[in-house]
Design an enzyme around this catalytic site. Structure first.
Site, PDB file in Angstrom:
ATOM      1  CE  LYS A 203      -4.212   1.592  -0.096  1.00  0.00           C
ATOM      2  NZ  LYS A 203      -4.874   1.136  -1.426  1.00  0.00           N
ATOM      3  CB  SER A 405      -8.023   1.418  -3.057  1.00  0.00           C
ATOM      4  OG  SER A 405      -7.790   1.466  -1.832  1.00  0.00           O
TER       5      SER A 405
END
Length: 619
Positions: A203, A405
């Site tokens: 991430k 996401s």
């Protein structure tokens, strides 16, 4: 007797005031007259368009390819309507026009003029390519022309039977890349403390603010999907142009040496490499097409613009009693009401209310083109979609260029998820960020002091250092939200959170990889996703209705005015006040503004984000 006539000074001031009044009244009258003419032009009945027999369909996309037009201030739209070509081209319009033309006996061929196409990602180009393939299968030829073909322009051109290049032009294929600016040194120099809380080794949305270079983990997963997309690009072109495997990579690798042999003739280089079929000046090329298909008075070929053609064909369609609703979710996911081009949770829920209240809707297709955004808004949208599903209405998600996401979060309620092979998806992870300025303020001579009733009282302030306890609490919240995310995905994909965690961690996947990992159900374009939704709803004939935010009466009126040639009068009256900047300088400023644009997207009320900042299709 005293002279009472006004003095010279008073006469001069009076004359100036009268002149100013005359100018003001005149300008107001002219502006009112222009508006009046615009109103009449907007409502005046226009001669109906007719498609002539034996004509070519002209497809000349401009600007960026999009699934949904970005909302533009209506008055600005009037002013700019004649200033430049449209900044966006809707993919759905291109595909529909090409598909209609494939079965239309009046259309003898199709011409791609690509000089004004900026790009939009290989995923969208693939979908347009599918429609061009259908057109070619009808036995009709496709011609393409360009002056300096970029690699996205050339991808579409490669579908043509004949590709012409300006003799002074080039085919600039360079490969895909993803580069970002990194700001850690600048942040340190400004004495700003950046506190980042995240889950997942991959991430990397916040890496530019805490590093000066790409991390090894970020480099690893970005290289993976980038290579996959490039493989699709090169393989498709080599197949369409009947070139040996590896030809495109060889074209790039030997470009310098071969160009030197040709004395810098880039057009001849493209011709020798088999990328184009002819080198003819655009005017001559259009004249040659005119010799074959009929010429206009200026010598160019007779053609019919795809948007005009589409408006005619759509007007001839008869609505079916059953409807498949289509909602486009494009842009960053934010809280509240957002205009087209952004996804507001309240705006989106209002569109879902229209679906629920329409008894003719038998299925819903959600087209997602989003790298995510706020977790709070994403969850609100997911819950709204769950309500649709609970009413017995099947939901199919069609992933466009990006559905990652938070974009994947809102896809989880779907009965089926479709993606293209080059869709960028995954990035299942969350992060939070908090900036404190205690060192910066101290450097300026500003100190913060006070008291509180507990360790946490006043702990989360921009002018104080973030305490270890506050940091721990924020990180635990992020960890909990990540666990919620993978549990949602696991439930939707009929697997375990542990299995999802292995392929999550914020890692980005191509659509092809996502299929193999079980994150999507099928590979295909929007039309195939709509057909699948019809099967789930068990209907054979249907109307596809796009559900979108309605324009106000004023916006509708101004939109009509902006489409009129009279808008040019308004625009031209303001041209002298406009200051232009060189395109390269504009791009430079955009790059410098990246941190500010990113900060503006951080609007989640809970400060937690499922956002894939690096999920941008390479150009």
């Amino acid at each position: 007797m005293a002279d009472k006539s006004p003095g010279f000074f008073r006469r001069t001031l009076g004359g100036l005031w009268n002149l100013i009044t005359w100018i003001r009244v005149t300008l107001l009258n002219v502006f009112f007259l222009v508006i009046l003419i615009a109103v009449v032009a907007a409502i005046w009945p226009k001669d109906p368009l007719e498609v002539p027999n034996k004509t070519l369909l002209k497809v000349a996309p401009t600007g960026v390819l999009v699934d949904q037009y970005t909302h533009i201030d209506p008055f600005a739209k009037v002013i700019d309507s004649q200033d430049s070509e449209p900044a966006e081209t809707r993919v759905k319009d291109l595909i529909e026009a090409i598909t209609f033309a494939a079965e239309d006996d009046r259309i003898e061929g199709l011409v791609l003029e690509l000089d004004s196409l900026v790009g939009g990602g290989i995923s969208k180009l693939e979908e347009i390519g599918d429609a061009l393939t259908v057109f070619k299968e009808s036995g009709k030829p496709i011609y393409a022309q360009g002056s300096n073909l970029t690699q996205q322009q050339y991808y579409l051109a490669s579908y043509a039977d004949e590709v012409n290049l300006n003799p002074l032009g080039s085919v600039l294929i360079t490969g895909f890349s993803t580069y970002r600016n990194y700001y850690k040194d600048a942040i340190d120099n400004l004495k700003i403390s950046m506190h980042v809380f995240r889950t997942g080794d991959y991430k990397d949305a916040m890496e530019p603010f805490i590093r000066n270079s790409m991390s090894d983990a970020s480099r690893e997963h970005n290289q993976c999907w980038l290579n996959q997309l490039w493989s699709v690009y090169t393989g498709q072109i080599e197949q369409l142009r009947d070139l040996p495997e590896g030809s495109i990579n060889d074209y790039i690798a030997t470009m310098d040496a071969k160009l030197k042999e040709l004395n810098g003739n880039a057009a001849k280089l493209a011709l020798d490499a088999g990328l184009v079929d002819s080198l003819v000046a655009p005017k001559q090329w259009r004249s040659e097409l005119g010799d074959t298909y009929g010429a206009n008075n200026d010598g160019s070929y007779k053609s019919f613009d795809y948007l005009d053609y589409l408006s005619i064909e759509r007007s001839l369609e008869f609505p079916e009693p059953d409807t498949i609703a289509l909602i486009v979710a494009r842009g960053t996911i934010k809280s509240g009401y957002q205009p087209a081009g952004q996804i507001g949770d309240k705006s989106f829920l209002e569109l879902l209310d229209q679906v629920k209240q329409d008894p003719t809707v038998k299925a819903l297709v959600v087209r997602i083109d989003s790298g995510g955004g706020g977790v709070y808004a994403s969850e609100n949208i997911r819950q709204g979609l769950m309500e649709i599903r609970e009413k017995g209405i099947p939901i199919v998600v069609s992933m466009g260029t990006v559905a990652a996401s938070g974009g994947y979060w809102i896809a989880t309620p779907a009965d089926e998820i479709w993606a293209t092979p080059t869709t960028i998806t995954g990035s299942i992870g969350v992060f939070g960020a908090f900036v404190t300025l205690e060192d910066s303020l101290k450097h300026l001579g500003i100190n913060t002091d006070g008291i509180g009733t507990s360790e946490l009282a006043g702990a989360i302030r921009a002018d104080r250092a973030l305490s270890p306890m506050a940091q721990s609490l924020l990180q635990q919240g992020i960890n909990h939200m990540y666990q919620q995310f993978i549990e949602l995905v696991a439930q939707a994909r009929d697997t375990t959170p542990e299995a999802i965690d292995q392929i999550a961690q914020g890692r980005v996947w191509s659509g092809q990889s996502a299929l193999e990992l079980g994150l999507v159900d099928e590979l295909g374009n929007l039309e195939q996703a709509i057909a699948s939704a019809a099967e789930l709803a068990e209907i054979e004939t249907y109307t596809v209705e796009t559900i979108e935010q309605e324009l106000s009466p004023f916006e509708q009126f101004v939109s009509q005015v902006s489409q009129s040639h009279v808008a040019g009068l308004i625009q031209s009256s303001l041209e002298s006040q406009q200051v232009g900047l060189p395109p390269a300088l504009i791009q430079h400023y955009k790059a410098l503004a990246e941190p500010l644009n990113f900060a503006q997207s951080l609007t989640d009320p809970r400060g937690v984000y499922a956002l894939c900042f690096e999920c941008v299709q390479p150009q």
